[in-house]
Every structure is written in C-alpha cells, then in structure tokens.
Design an enzyme around this catalytic site. Structure first.
Site, short mmCIF file in Angstrom:
data_model
loop_
_atom_site.label_atom_id
_atom_site.label_comp_id
_atom_site.label_asym_id
_atom_site.label_seq_id
_atom_site.Cartn_x
_atom_site.Cartn_y
_atom_site.Cartn_z
N ARG A 137 -6.29 2.61 17.79
CA ARG A 137 -5.95 1.18 17.79
C ARG A 137 -5.51 0.66 19.15
O ARG A 137 -5.46 -0.57 19.33
CB ARG A 137 -4.89 0.88 16.73
CG ARG A 137 -5.48 0.89 15.34
CD ARG A 137 -4.50 0.44 14.27
NE ARG A 137 -5.16 0.47 12.97
CZ ARG A 137 -4.55 0.61 11.81
NH1 ARG A 137 -3.23 0.75 11.77
NH2 ARG A 137 -5.23 0.62 10.69
N ASP A 162 1.93 -0.67 11.91
CA ASP A 162 0.65 -1.15 11.38
C ASP A 162 0.36 -2.60 11.77
O ASP A 162 -0.77 -3.07 11.60
CB ASP A 162 0.63 -1.02 9.85
CG ASP A 162 0.61 0.44 9.40
OD1 ASP A 162 0.24 1.30 10.20
OD2 ASP A 162 0.98 0.70 8.24
N GLN A 221 4.82 9.52 6.82
CA GLN A 221 3.89 10.33 6.03
C GLN A 221 4.31 11.79 6.07
O GLN A 221 4.32 12.47 5.03
CB GLN A 221 2.47 10.17 6.56
CG GLN A 221 1.92 8.77 6.34
CD GLN A 221 0.51 8.60 6.88
OE1 GLN A 221 -0.03 9.50 7.53
NE2 GLN A 221 -0.07 7.44 6.65
N LYS A 267 0.83 -1.21 0.00
CA LYS A 267 0.00 0.00 0.00
C LYS A 267 0.86 1.26 0.00
O LYS A 267 0.65 2.17 -0.81
CB LYS A 267 -0.90 -0.03 1.24
CG LYS A 267 -1.88 1.12 1.33
CD LYS A 267 -3.16 0.69 2.00
CE LYS A 267 -3.07 0.70 3.50
NZ LYS A 267 -3.23 2.06 4.06
N SER A 268 1.85 1.31 0.88
CA SER A 268 2.69 2.52 0.96
C SER A 268 3.40 2.76 -0.36
O SER A 268 3.49 3.90 -0.84
CB SER A 268 3.75 2.35 2.05
OG SER A 268 3.15 2.31 3.30
N ARG A 303 -8.78 12.62 11.60
CA ARG A 303 -7.36 12.38 11.86
C ARG A 303 -6.54 13.67 11.73
O ARG A 303 -6.86 14.54 10.93
CB ARG A 303 -6.84 11.29 10.91
CG ARG A 303 -7.54 9.96 11.19
CD ARG A 303 -7.05 8.86 10.29
NE ARG A 303 -5.66 8.55 10.52
CZ ARG A 303 -4.96 7.74 9.74
NH1 ARG A 303 -5.53 7.17 8.69
NH2 ARG A 303 -3.70 7.49 10.01
N SER A 336 7.24 9.81 11.76
CA SER A 336 6.17 9.60 10.79
C SER A 336 6.69 9.67 9.36
O SER A 336 7.17 10.71 8.91
CB SER A 336 5.07 10.66 10.98
OG SER A 336 4.22 10.66 9.85
N ARG A 384 -7.50 -3.03 9.65
CA ARG A 384 -6.53 -3.89 10.34
C ARG A 384 -7.10 -4.49 11.63
O ARG A 384 -6.69 -5.57 12.03
CB ARG A 384 -5.24 -3.12 10.61
CG ARG A 384 -4.57 -2.64 9.33
CD ARG A 384 -3.10 -2.37 9.48
NE ARG A 384 -2.62 -1.53 8.40
CZ ARG A 384 -2.33 -1.97 7.16
NH1 ARG A 384 -2.46 -3.23 6.88
NH2 ARG A 384 -1.91 -1.13 6.24
N ARG A 397 2.94 5.93 -3.45
CA ARG A 397 4.11 6.72 -3.87
C ARG A 397 4.40 6.53 -5.36
O ARG A 397 4.84 7.47 -6.03
CB ARG A 397 5.32 6.31 -3.02
CG ARG A 397 5.20 6.82 -1.57
CD ARG A 397 6.11 6.01 -0.65
NE ARG A 397 6.25 6.59 0.68
CZ ARG A 397 5.39 6.42 1.68
NH1 ARG A 397 4.27 5.71 1.49
NH2 ARG A 397 5.62 6.96 2.86
#
Ligand code: S3P
Length: 435
Positions: A353, A322, A174, A25-26, A126, A172, A395, A30
């Site tokens: 989470r 994750d 991100q 996914k990451s 978020r 992070s 998840r 990108r």
C-alpha cells in the site's frame, strides 16, 4: 465496461445523505470464530456479509458450527461446538483474508486433527511466519507450503500446545489474536506483549463471552488462562469505521457535502482516523453514542473549509493502519505537507500500500515522496482524473474513487471486484450519496 471497472467524476453539489455502512470486518471474523467455539446458540446481527467474513463463517461450518438463517443475510443464529470442533472435510478457503487465515491458524493449531488453509494469489504472498513463529513456540506444527517461502497454503497438524509469554516483534492485532486464540485451548497463562496498542476487539469479545482476560496497566500485555469455557451470547456487530472512513474523506474534500453515517463502531483503538481528520480541519460530529461491549454512534461529516497537512504520529499508526490510503487522498487536498512514517506494515497488506498509494496519487498529479516506511504528500494542488488500477486491493480501489469525486475529468478504477471483500453495497452507497 465490466463491473470490475468503476468510473467516477467530480461530485458537483457534494455528497449528501444518510447511510449505514456494513458491519465491522475485524469484529465479524472474531464473532464467527468465538461463536463457533462457544457452548449453545447466539443471535448474530449485522454480520459483515463480505467475501472475507463469509469465508470465515463457512470455515466455522466446516469445523462443526451451525448457521441458521435469520430475517436477512446479516442476521443468523450461530450454534457453537463447545470447544469441540471436528476435522474439516475439505481444505479451508480463506479467500483474500489475512485476518481469517491468521486468526484461524491459532485455533486450528490446538485441535486434535489436521487441516489445511489456502487463499487467493494476494493472500498467498503475505507473510505467515509472524504467526508460525509464536505458535511454534507453543508447540504447534504448521508448515507453510506456498511457492513463496513462509506463505500459504498452511498445513496445520493440530496438537496439544503449551502456554507462553510472547513479545510481539510488530504491532499486529492479528498476531496477538492468533496467540490468544491458541491460548484458549492451552493449560495455564498465555500472555502477549505488544509494542503499541492495537485493535482490541479480541479482548472485548473475550469479555463478552465470559472468558477471563487481564490487561496490564499500560494496556500492552494481555493474558488469558486456558483452557476456556465459552458461553454463547447474542451480539450486534457495529458498522465498520474503516468503511465509514471513505465517506469521511470524500465528504471532507468535496464542497457542498453533508453525510451522516449511522451506527459506526467508535472503538478508540480504531478511531485515529477521526482524530487525524479533525486535526487536519475536518468538520466531524458524533451523536447518539452507545456502548454494548464496543462503542458506536452516528457520525456526521460536512465539507471542510480547508484541510491542512499533518504529521501522523508513530503511536497513531496501528490505530489507523487500514485508513492510510484514504488519508493520503485527504492529504492531497490539504494545504501543506502530510507525513506518514513508521508504517512499513503497509507493504504487506492486500497490496504494497505504500507503493500503490504513491503510484496512484502521482498518476492523479499529486506530489509525493516515497520512503521505505511511508510517504509525504505535498497537498493543495488540484488533482486530475486518471485511469488507475486497484492492484486487486479493495481499499486502494475505494480510496482512489474518493479522490476521483473531487478531481478534474473522469477517474477510472480497474480491478474493483475486490471491494466485495470488505464493503458489499459500496457502489450503491456511492450512487446514493452522489445523486
Ligand atoms: C486486523 C488487523 C490489522 C488490519 C487488518 C485487520 C484484525 O492487521 O490491517 O485489516 O482484524 O486484526 P495487522 O494486525 O496485521 O496489523
């Protein structure tokens, strides 16, 4: 029963078989962004066709990139804009994806046009201040328009930016990537210093696309010189270790299991789930290793004789962030205590989470102590099936379905549709490995 609800029971006889988990996914996010900025066309293979990554790919099309379908949905030709995107005709829908929104914000902040991004209720709650802060230091004009302060929708009035050296307040990838992507359009050297090593897919892809990028000796400071010229280059996305992690745990805890996962990404900045599971006594072997910018290989996991609890170290947290919900499930079946601290970032993921993992573990009979920045699981007691909610978190849904595969009775997970944000085909893999 709606398809939004999945029920499992003990996988008698174990999980058995060979599967290929979907693309990472990451990396897919990108690849879409950098491919869309590049000059020329590239073949993309094994792109993750999950809702999150398809939203990012659609956004790139709205901004001027072209996608020509290939022999299957995961393979296509992406033709970039050569750093010259155009204003989107509509607001950009990021769906559930924090990665999509935060990374695109870095890029959009530097464009000569305005844009607006929005997301679903989870994404709209978020924190976005973490990217608004450094991008504003670069001169960006971003307004968080959400009902909740500092949250999406984001109005971005693009403008010329200036280079900065930014000290990340949290580990992070991100935020690091948002600043580096803005730096692609910025004259001079943009540097980001991270407090711990986070996933380095952006840096590896910079290398792949010929964007000069330097790394300090300790791996904590990344610098790029803008403005960049990006040349399109074919790429194959490896399988997602975060998706593989569900089967690593399920096969470890369910007696009689043997599962092989093919072509899984083995980037060291993502691999802590494997080292932690091995430390707990998991039987995991890796074969057929290759490296095409990102290392990948085949992973075989067999039932563990007995898992034991462990302490997850602070430096490991960003490299398994994750996978913590599913590691908590492994911990519930491990003798002794597993402690996970320094993980307050979990509270601002697709769900809180820490609270959702603790709640569901307790509902299945596990003994858990909750902390502000993590939890401790006293494992080794049998779990019982329960009726659980995913709290709209992919998840959490998949982690507790794994727990249900070794629990007494039935485990029902409600609100599982979000599994499609990261793992299309999950239900088919679950069926294949348990029948
Ligand atoms: C991601 C980084 C991590 C991770 C997320 C994907 C990325 O988030 O939890 O699922 O692709 O950069 P943070 O960077 O916020 O820790």
């Amino acid at each position: 029963m709606s398809s939004d609800t999945i029920t499992v029971s003990r996988a008698e006889g174990g999980l058995r078989g060979t599967i290929t988990v979907p693309g990472d996914k990451s990396i897919s996010h990108r690849v879409a962004i950098l491919g869309a900025l590049s000059r020329g066309s590239m073949q993309v293979r094994n792109y993750l066709c999950s809702e999150d990554c398809l939203n990012t790919l659609r956004a790139m099309q709205q901004l001027g990139a072209t996608v020509t379908p290939g022999d299957c949905p995961q393979n296509f030709t992406l033709t970039g804009t050569g750093m010259r995107m155009h204003a989107p005709a509509h607001d950009i829908d990021c769906g559930n994806s924090g990665t999509g929104m935060r990374l695109m914000a870095g890029m959009l902040a530097a464009q000569p046009f305005s844009s607006r991004m929005f997301g679903d209720p989870s994404l709209s709650s978020r924190p976005m201040k973490r990217i608004i802060e450094p991008l504003s230091q670069m001169g960006a004009r971003i307004t968080a328009c959400g009902e909740k302060p500092g949250c999406a929708p984001l109005q971005i009035d693009g403008t010329a930016l200036h280079a900065i050296c930014y000290e990340l307040p949290m580990a992070s990838a991100q935020v690091k990537s948002a600043v580096l992507l803005a730096g692609l359009f910025t004259e001079g050297t943009t540097s980001v210093h991270q407090p711990a090593i986070t996933r380095d897919h952006t840096e590896r892809l910079f290398e792949h696309f010929g964007i000069p990028c330097t790394l300090s000796a300790d791996g904590l400071t990344i610098s790029i010189n803008g403005p960049a010229d990006i040349t399109a280059r074919d790429i194959t996305v490896p399988g997602d270790i975060s998706s593989a992690a569900f089967w690593l745990v399920a096969a470890s805890i369910v007696p009689g299991s043997e599962v092989t996962l093919r072509h899984v990404g083995l980037n060291p900045t993502r691999g802590a789930v494997i080292s932690v599971l091995r430390r707990m006594g998991a039987d995991i072997s890796i074969t057929n290793c290759y490296n095409e910018g990102e290392p990948y290989g085949d992973i075989t996991v067999r039932s563990a004789e007995q898992l034991t609890g462990t302490v997850i170290r602070k430096a490991e947290i960003p490299n398994l962030i994750d996978e913590i919900p599913v590691l908590a499930v492994a911990a519930a079946f491990a003798e002794g205590t597993t402690s996970i601290r320094n993980a307050a970032e979990l509270r601002v993921k697709e769900s809180d989470r820490i609270s959702t993992t603790v709640h569901n573990l307790r509902a299945m009979g596990a003994e858990v102590v909750e902390f502000e920045d993590g939890f401790a699981v006293s494992g080794g007691q049998p779990l019982h099936g329960a009726e659980l909610d995913s709290y709209h978190d992919h998840r959490i849904a998949m982690s507790f379905l794994m727990a249900g595969l070794n629990a007494d009775g039935c485990t029902t997970l409600h609100n599982c549709a979000n599994i499609n944000t990261s793992y299309p085909g999950f239900a088919e893999h679950l069926h294949m490995l348990t029948h």
